[in-house]
Scaffold this active site. Structure first.
Site, mmCIF file in Angstrom:
data_model
loop_
_atom_site.group_PDB
_atom_site.id
_atom_site.type_symbol
_atom_site.label_atom_id
_atom_site.label_comp_id
_atom_site.label_asym_id
_atom_site.label_seq_id
_atom_site.Cartn_x
_atom_site.Cartn_y
_atom_site.Cartn_z
ATOM 1 N N ASP A 13 2.042 3.822 -3.770
ATOM 2 C CA ASP A 13 1.161 5.112 -3.552
ATOM 3 C C ASP A 13 -0.339 5.051 -3.694
ATOM 4 O O ASP A 13 -0.921 6.145 -3.720
ATOM 5 C CB ASP A 13 1.555 6.061 -4.354
ATOM 6 C CG ASP A 13 1.376 5.618 -6.031
ATOM 7 O OD1 ASP A 13 0.532 4.571 -5.996
ATOM 8 O OD2 ASP A 13 1.655 6.521 -6.777
ATOM 9 N N CYS A 16 -0.975 1.660 -7.094
ATOM 10 C CA CYS A 16 -0.095 0.647 -7.908
ATOM 11 C C CYS A 16 -0.907 -0.097 -9.080
ATOM 12 O O CYS A 16 -0.041 -0.285 -9.968
ATOM 13 C CB CYS A 16 0.650 -0.293 -6.776
ATOM 14 S SG CYS A 16 -0.464 -1.220 -5.936
ATOM 15 N N HIS A 120 -0.121 -5.386 -3.087
ATOM 16 C CA HIS A 120 0.712 -4.427 -3.703
ATOM 17 C C HIS A 120 0.544 -5.171 -5.181
ATOM 18 O O HIS A 120 0.907 -6.285 -5.497
ATOM 19 C CB HIS A 120 1.856 -4.061 -3.250
ATOM 20 C CG HIS A 120 2.538 -3.000 -4.187
ATOM 21 N ND1 HIS A 120 2.442 -1.855 -4.378
ATOM 22 C CD2 HIS A 120 3.630 -3.410 -5.213
ATOM 23 C CE1 HIS A 120 3.364 -1.103 -5.057
ATOM 24 N NE2 HIS A 120 3.939 -2.162 -5.645
ATOM 25 N N HIS A 201 -7.647 6.932 9.577
ATOM 26 C CA HIS A 201 -6.152 6.607 9.461
ATOM 27 C C HIS A 201 -5.677 5.622 8.242
ATOM 28 O O HIS A 201 -6.488 4.425 8.439
ATOM 29 C CB HIS A 201 -5.529 6.055 10.789
ATOM 30 C CG HIS A 201 -5.622 7.132 11.877
ATOM 31 N ND1 HIS A 201 -5.186 6.516 12.959
ATOM 32 C CD2 HIS A 201 -5.976 8.299 11.997
ATOM 33 C CE1 HIS A 201 -5.387 7.488 13.922
ATOM 34 N NE2 HIS A 201 -5.946 8.540 13.247
#
Length: 208
Positions: A13, A16, A120, A201
């Site tokens: 999200d 992390c 991540h 984006h």
């Protein structure tokens, strides 16, 4: 000490890193808002150390930026959090199997471990057995006089090597992503960043 190293998956999200640190330090994987505040307060309190040259943006811009829940953390944030908790943070990179140690020059007596897959961060923990509940996880390890965490260190290194062998990482130079907003395909982190800057984006999915 009996047990196995396990990867505790933290939700993707954009927070992390903070939530993985919260998990290993406090067994709380929802600490991102609090830890972002800690980092902003630390940085704003020392504009000499945290200068524009160091941060890549002005002190004020950085503080606003790190409080944005969409922004990712990295090395600067890990070094501040190691100091905040008074513990070393070992971040293992699956792709290179390298370990970056934060806070190692401070002679802290304990260490926690994270796992990085190129995009991540997850938490690393010692579990008594495969499938044991998370409340039995050990995430803080004593640092011995030789600055290692004893047998746990080689268990962690072996775990990271195995994750590497299984290719559980994202090759950020060569991976292919699709923009979730406009569906355009981009290759590598560089193109993804350029697309994000050009369009605003920020929702990318990996695809093969």
């Amino acid at each position: 000490m009996e047990g196995i190293i396990v990867r505790r998956v933290i939700p993707s999200d954009n927070s992390c890193l903070f939530n993985a640190v919260g998990y290993v330090m406090d067994h709380d994987s929802k600490k991102a808002p609090e830890l972002r505040q800690v980092i902003a307060a630390t940085v704003s309190s020392d504009p000499v150390k945290y200068s524009e040259a160091f941060l890549g943006k002005t002190n004020e811009e950085y503080c606003a930026w790190i409080l944005d829940s969409e922004k990712w953390g990295g090395a600067i944030e890990l070094s501040i959090l190691a100091d905040y908790y008074g513990r070393e943070i070992a971040a293992y990179d699956i792709q290179t199997t390298r370990c970056d140690l934060y806070g190692q020059d401070r002679n802290f007596s304990e260490r926690a471990m994270l796992l990085y897959d190129g995009l991540h961060y997850d938490a690393l923990a010692m579990s008594p057995a495969e499938g044991a509940p998370e409340e039995f996880d050990q995430t803080i390890f004593a640092v011995s006089n030789d600055r290692t965490i004893g047998p746990v260190e080689s268990l962690a290194q072996n775990f990271v090597k195995e994750q590497h062998r299984l290719r559980k990482f994202t090759d950020t130079a060569n991976f292919t992503l699709r923009c979730g907003v406009c569906q355009i395909g981009v290759k590598g982190q560089k193109e993804a960043v350029e697309h994000a800057q050009a369009t605003g984006h920020a929702n990318f999915q990996e695809y093969n």
